[in-house]
Design a protein around this motif. Structure first.
Motif, PDB file in Angstrom:
ATOM      1  N   ASN A 187      16.314  60.383   3.365  1.00 59.12           N
ATOM      2  CA  ASN A 187      16.723  59.725   2.209  1.00 59.12           C
ATOM      3  C   ASN A 187      16.763  58.916   1.445  1.00 59.12           C
ATOM      4  OD1 ASN A 187      19.688  61.451   2.438  1.00 59.12           O
ATOM      5  ND2 ASN A 187      19.464  60.936   4.868  1.00 59.12           N
ATOM      6  N   GLY A 188      15.960  58.119   1.990  1.00 58.96           N
ATOM      7  CA  GLY A 188      14.982  56.537   1.182  1.00 58.96           C
ATOM      8  C   GLY A 188      16.112  55.858   1.115  1.00 58.96           C
ATOM      9  N   ALA A 189      16.855  55.337   2.242  1.00 63.40           N
ATOM     10  CA  ALA A 189      17.774  54.676   2.553  1.00 63.40           C
ATOM     11  C   ALA A 189      17.272  53.269   3.361  1.00 63.40           C
ATOM     12  CB  ALA A 189      18.941  55.013   3.229  1.00 63.40           C
ATOM     13  N   GLN A 190      17.723  51.919   2.688  1.00 63.93           N
ATOM     14  CA  GLN A 190      17.127  51.306   3.970  1.00 63.93           C
ATOM     15  C   GLN A 190      18.189  50.724   4.898  1.00 63.93           C
ATOM     16  OE1 GLN A 190      14.735  48.429   4.651  1.00 63.93           O
ATOM     17  NE2 GLN A 190      13.527  49.190   3.035  1.00 63.93           N
ATOM     18  N   ILE A 191      17.776  51.082   6.112  1.00 63.97           N
ATOM     19  CA  ILE A 191      19.281  50.783   7.379  1.00 63.97           C
ATOM     20  C   ILE A 191      18.916  49.811   8.186  1.00 63.97           C
ATOM     21  CG2 ILE A 191      21.016  51.490   8.719  1.00 63.97           C
ATOM     22  CD1 ILE A 191      21.454  53.999   6.438  1.00 63.97           C
ATOM     23  N   ASN A 192      19.898  48.956   8.600  1.00 65.25           N
ATOM     24  CA  ASN A 192      18.920  47.786   9.594  1.00 65.25           C
ATOM     25  C   ASN A 192      19.374  49.047  11.109  1.00 65.25           C
ATOM     26  OD1 ASN A 192      17.887  46.153   7.745  1.00 65.25           O
ATOM     27  ND2 ASN A 192      20.234  45.344   8.187  1.00 65.25           N
ATOM     28  N   ALA A 193      18.633  49.811  11.876  1.00 66.02           N
ATOM     29  CA  ALA A 193      19.432  50.427  12.777  1.00 66.02           C
ATOM     30  C   ALA A 193      19.042  49.273  14.391  1.00 66.02           C
ATOM     31  CB  ALA A 193      18.280  51.867  13.270  1.00 66.02           C
ATOM     32  N   VAL A 194      19.995  49.125  14.732  1.00 65.34           N
ATOM     33  CA  VAL A 194      20.090  48.423  15.995  1.00 65.34           C
ATOM     34  C   VAL A 194      20.587  49.649  17.372  1.00 65.34           C
ATOM     35  CG1 VAL A 194      20.985  46.502  17.075  1.00 65.34           C
ATOM     36  CG2 VAL A 194      20.261  46.682  14.552  1.00 65.34           C
ATOM     37  N   CYS A 195      20.128  49.035  18.184  1.00 68.65           N
ATOM     38  CA  CYS A 195      20.672  49.926  19.600  1.00 68.65           C
ATOM     39  C   CYS A 195      21.052  48.643  20.576  1.00 68.65           C
ATOM     40  CB  CYS A 195      19.075  50.737  20.116  1.00 68.65           C
ATOM     41  SG  CYS A 195      20.003  50.868  21.730  1.00 68.65           S
ATOM     42  N   ALA A 196      22.311  48.763  21.020  1.00 65.88           N
ATOM     43  CA  ALA A 196      23.099  47.757  21.232  1.00 65.88           C
ATOM     44  C   ALA A 196      24.661  48.429  21.406  1.00 65.88           C
ATOM     45  CB  ALA A 196      23.125  46.085  20.176  1.00 65.88           C
ATOM     46  N   ASN A 197      24.941  47.675  22.979  1.00 67.39           N
ATOM     47  CA  ASN A 197      26.194  47.677  23.569  1.00 67.39           C
ATOM     48  C   ASN A 197      26.934  47.003  22.118  1.00 67.39           C
ATOM     49  OD1 ASN A 197      28.799  47.579  24.069  1.00 67.39           O
ATOM     50  ND2 ASN A 197      27.828  47.177  25.945  1.00 67.39           N
ATOM     51  N   CYS A 198      28.091  47.740  20.927  1.00 70.23           N
ATOM     52  CA  CYS A 198      28.726  47.194  19.942  1.00 70.23           C
ATOM     53  C   CYS A 198      29.873  46.605  20.456  1.00 70.23           C
ATOM     54  CB  CYS A 198      29.685  48.377  19.359  1.00 70.23           C
ATOM     55  SG  CYS A 198      28.332  49.428  18.122  1.00 70.23           S
ATOM     56  N   PHE A 199      29.916  46.173  21.913  1.00 68.14           N
ATOM     57  CA  PHE A 199      31.269  44.694  21.966  1.00 68.14           C
ATOM     58  C   PHE A 199      30.214  43.582  22.384  1.00 68.14           C
ATOM     59  CE2 PHE A 199      33.378  48.737  23.882  1.00 68.14           C
ATOM     60  CZ  PHE A 199      34.528  48.272  23.421  1.00 68.14           C
ATOM     61  N   ASP A 200      28.992  43.993  22.785  1.00 69.76           N
ATOM     62  CA  ASP A 200      28.151  42.727  23.109  1.00 69.76           C
ATOM     63  C   ASP A 200      27.910  42.248  21.632  1.00 69.76           C
ATOM     64  OD1 ASP A 200      28.556  42.672  25.203  1.00 69.76           O
ATOM     65  OD2 ASP A 200      26.639  43.703  25.270  1.00 69.76           O
ATOM     66  N   PHE A 201      27.364  43.518  20.751  1.00 71.62           N
ATOM     67  CA  PHE A 201      26.473  43.263  19.236  1.00 71.62           C
ATOM     68  C   PHE A 201      27.956  41.982  18.308  1.00 71.62           C
ATOM     69  CE2 PHE A 201      25.963  43.956  14.774  1.00 71.62           C
ATOM     70  CZ  PHE A 201      24.593  43.983  14.923  1.00 71.62           C
ATOM     71  N   LEU A 202      28.843  42.990  18.466  1.00 71.38           N
ATOM     72  CA  LEU A 202      29.927  42.488  17.996  1.00 71.38           C
ATOM     73  C   LEU A 202      30.218  40.715  17.799  1.00 71.38           C
ATOM     74  CD1 LEU A 202      32.437  45.485  17.436  1.00 71.38           C
ATOM     75  CD2 LEU A 202      31.758  43.803  15.635  1.00 71.38           C
ATOM     76  N   ARG A 203      30.959  40.270  19.321  1.00 72.61           N
ATOM     77  CA  ARG A 203      30.939  39.396  19.850  1.00 72.61           C
ATOM     78  C   ARG A 203      29.974  38.390  19.446  1.00 72.61           C
ATOM     79  NH1 ARG A 203      31.008  39.990  25.395  1.00 72.61           N
ATOM     80  NH2 ARG A 203      32.491  42.201  25.235  1.00 72.61           N
ATOM     81  N   ALA A 204      28.657  38.721  19.441  1.00 80.57           N
ATOM     82  CA  ALA A 204      27.732  37.626  19.071  1.00 80.57           C
ATOM     83  C   ALA A 204      26.907  37.719  17.510  1.00 80.57           C
ATOM     84  CB  ALA A 204      26.100  38.432  19.452  1.00 80.57           C
ATOM     85  N   GLN A 205      27.685  38.488  16.633  1.00 84.71           N
ATOM     86  CA  GLN A 205      27.948  38.155  15.462  1.00 84.71           C
ATOM     87  C   GLN A 205      28.625  37.716  15.460  1.00 84.71           C
ATOM     88  OE1 GLN A 205      26.121  40.432  12.291  1.00 84.71           O
ATOM     89  NE2 GLN A 205      25.007  39.819  13.521  1.00 84.71           N
TER      90      GLN A 205
END
Ligand code: SAH
Length: 396
Positions: free
Chosen positions: A268-286
């Protein structure tokens, strides 16, 4: 024995009401007695405690859902009846297929199309069929032929690779029944291109139930910083880009899914930061890092497949809602989902709203949505409404 010579299942007193209301299942513990020789996968007549006709369906002693009804009226179950059901299912989907830039939808949604345990998804030129109930197995070819006649796909893939089949007493396998499977299957959803893995992906390859919610997201995304959690192959993230987002991050725990987010961004010619992570951990870290977003989407897998795990499921939904709200300043939008039938809508809404209360934040409900209309809800069968989609705005 009934007139049609089928074995007869007598349902205990008290359970006739749900069947009269249109429910298509009889659980094992609702059966009082069985009359005649019954084999798993064979047709039976279901009667209430007074002997009144309730329906005709398939019996399977190995399944908790012991009888799945195909009809509530006295009619013979024939190949022609099954083919007619498939045609009616495809006819109804014209509503969805006429949407601009959309070539994909659910064609058969099991019980809601009165084809118990049968799922068929159309992904562009490819149809993926799943048969998840033993009684329907013998109609696989009839269903496939009817799908090919109605939809004329380039390929029909039977993807019978779902663990439910083992529980029902069947084996797991995949097989191309018509045409040839292209190397890559690319679908169009409201003008967005998506590469879908119809062989190795989750479920049939893609979650078509979120199409309309993906589109709904766009209006909140102009110049926004957007976080799509439990993104799978990027449905919400790609629509955020379409909506004019300034920065989009998509997170999923599956490496396969994240690879497809990257592929789909490229398509789609789109810019997306694709992250492979557990969302529970990712959200906490953010949260810890003090990050802020304008829009957060939460779309986790079913935390509960049984009513008994409700408390745990609520804790899960609340934890991610708390984190997401901490990432959202006043004016921020949260779109949060539950795809578990066992989580009632009011319990889900109250759970998410209680997160705002805990944070002493005022929120307002923008809307409460559900699965797209190619997954219609059968009256009398509440199990067919499973997807809850709650949209909130943080007021302070
Ligand atoms: N939002 C997607 C569908 C999500 S399905 C869409 O609109 O199409 C749920 C996704 O959550 C799956 O892709 C699964 O891989 C992912 N998942 C499951 N547990 C996870 C976790 N703990 N952290 C991140 N992703 C998870």
């Amino acid at each position: 024995m009934a007139k049609d010579n089928l074995p007869v299942v007598h349902v205990i007193n008290g359970r006739q009401k749900k069947l009269l209301q249109g429910h298509p299942w009889v659980y094992g513990n609702e059966i009082e007695r069985v009359e005649g020789e019954i084999a798993d996968g064979e047709l039976v007549t279901v009667v209430d405690f007074r002997g009144r006709y309730m329906g005709t369906g398939f019996y399977n002693s190995r399944s908790l859902i012991t009888v799945r009804l195909l009809t509530h009226r006295q009619e013979e179950i024939t190949d022609a009846l099954i083919a007619a059901r498939v045609k009616a299912a495809c006819d109804y989907r014209r509503f969805v297929m006429q949407r601009e830039g959309t070539d994909s939808c659910r064609l058969i949604y099991g019980e809601a199309d009165r084809l118990p345990g049968v799922i068929a998804d159309r992904f562009g030129d490819v149809i993926v069929l799943q048969v998840l109930a033993l009684g329907m197995e013998r109609y696989t070819q009839v269903i496939a032929d009817a799908l090919v006649a109605c939809e004329q796909p380039a390929c029909l893939l039977l993807n019978n690779d779902d663990a439910i089949r083992i529980k029902e007493g069947m084996t797991c396998f995949t097989k191309v029944l018509h045409g040839a499977l292209p190397e890559e299957t690319i679908i169009h959803e409201n003008g967005v291109k998506l590469a879908v893995d119809v062989r190795g992906g989750q479920k049939t390859g893609y979650f078509l139930d979120q199409k309309d919610n993906h589109l709904f997201l766009r209006q909140f995304c102009r110049d926004a910083r957007v976080l799509d959690c439990f993104s799978y192959i990027g449905g919400f993230a790609l629509n955020a880009v379409r909506g004019g987002a300034r920065e989009v991050t998509a997170v999923d725990i599956s490496e396969q899914a994240v690879a497809l987010i990257r592929r789909n961004a490229e398509l789609n010619g789109a810019q997306i930061n694709a992250v492979c992570a557990n969302c529970f951990d990712f959200l906490r870290a953010q949260v810890k890092a003090g990050e802020k977003y304008d829009v957060v989407v939460l779309d986790p897998p079913a935390f509960t497949k049984a009513h008994a795990n409700m408390a745990n499921a609520c804790r899960g939904y609340k934890e991610i809602a708390l984190s997401a709200m901490r990432l959202l300043p006043a004016g921020g939008v949260l779109a949060t989902h539950s795809c578990s039938y066992h989580m009632p809508e009011d319990v889900f809404v109250n759970t998410v709203l209680s997160a705002a209360q805990d944070l002493h934040r005022q929120v307002r409900v923008i809307t409460l949505r559900r699965q797209d209309i190619d997954h219609p809800v059968l009256a009398g069968y509440p199990e067919s409404h499973y997807l809850k989609s709650l949209w909130l705005q943080m007021l302070d």
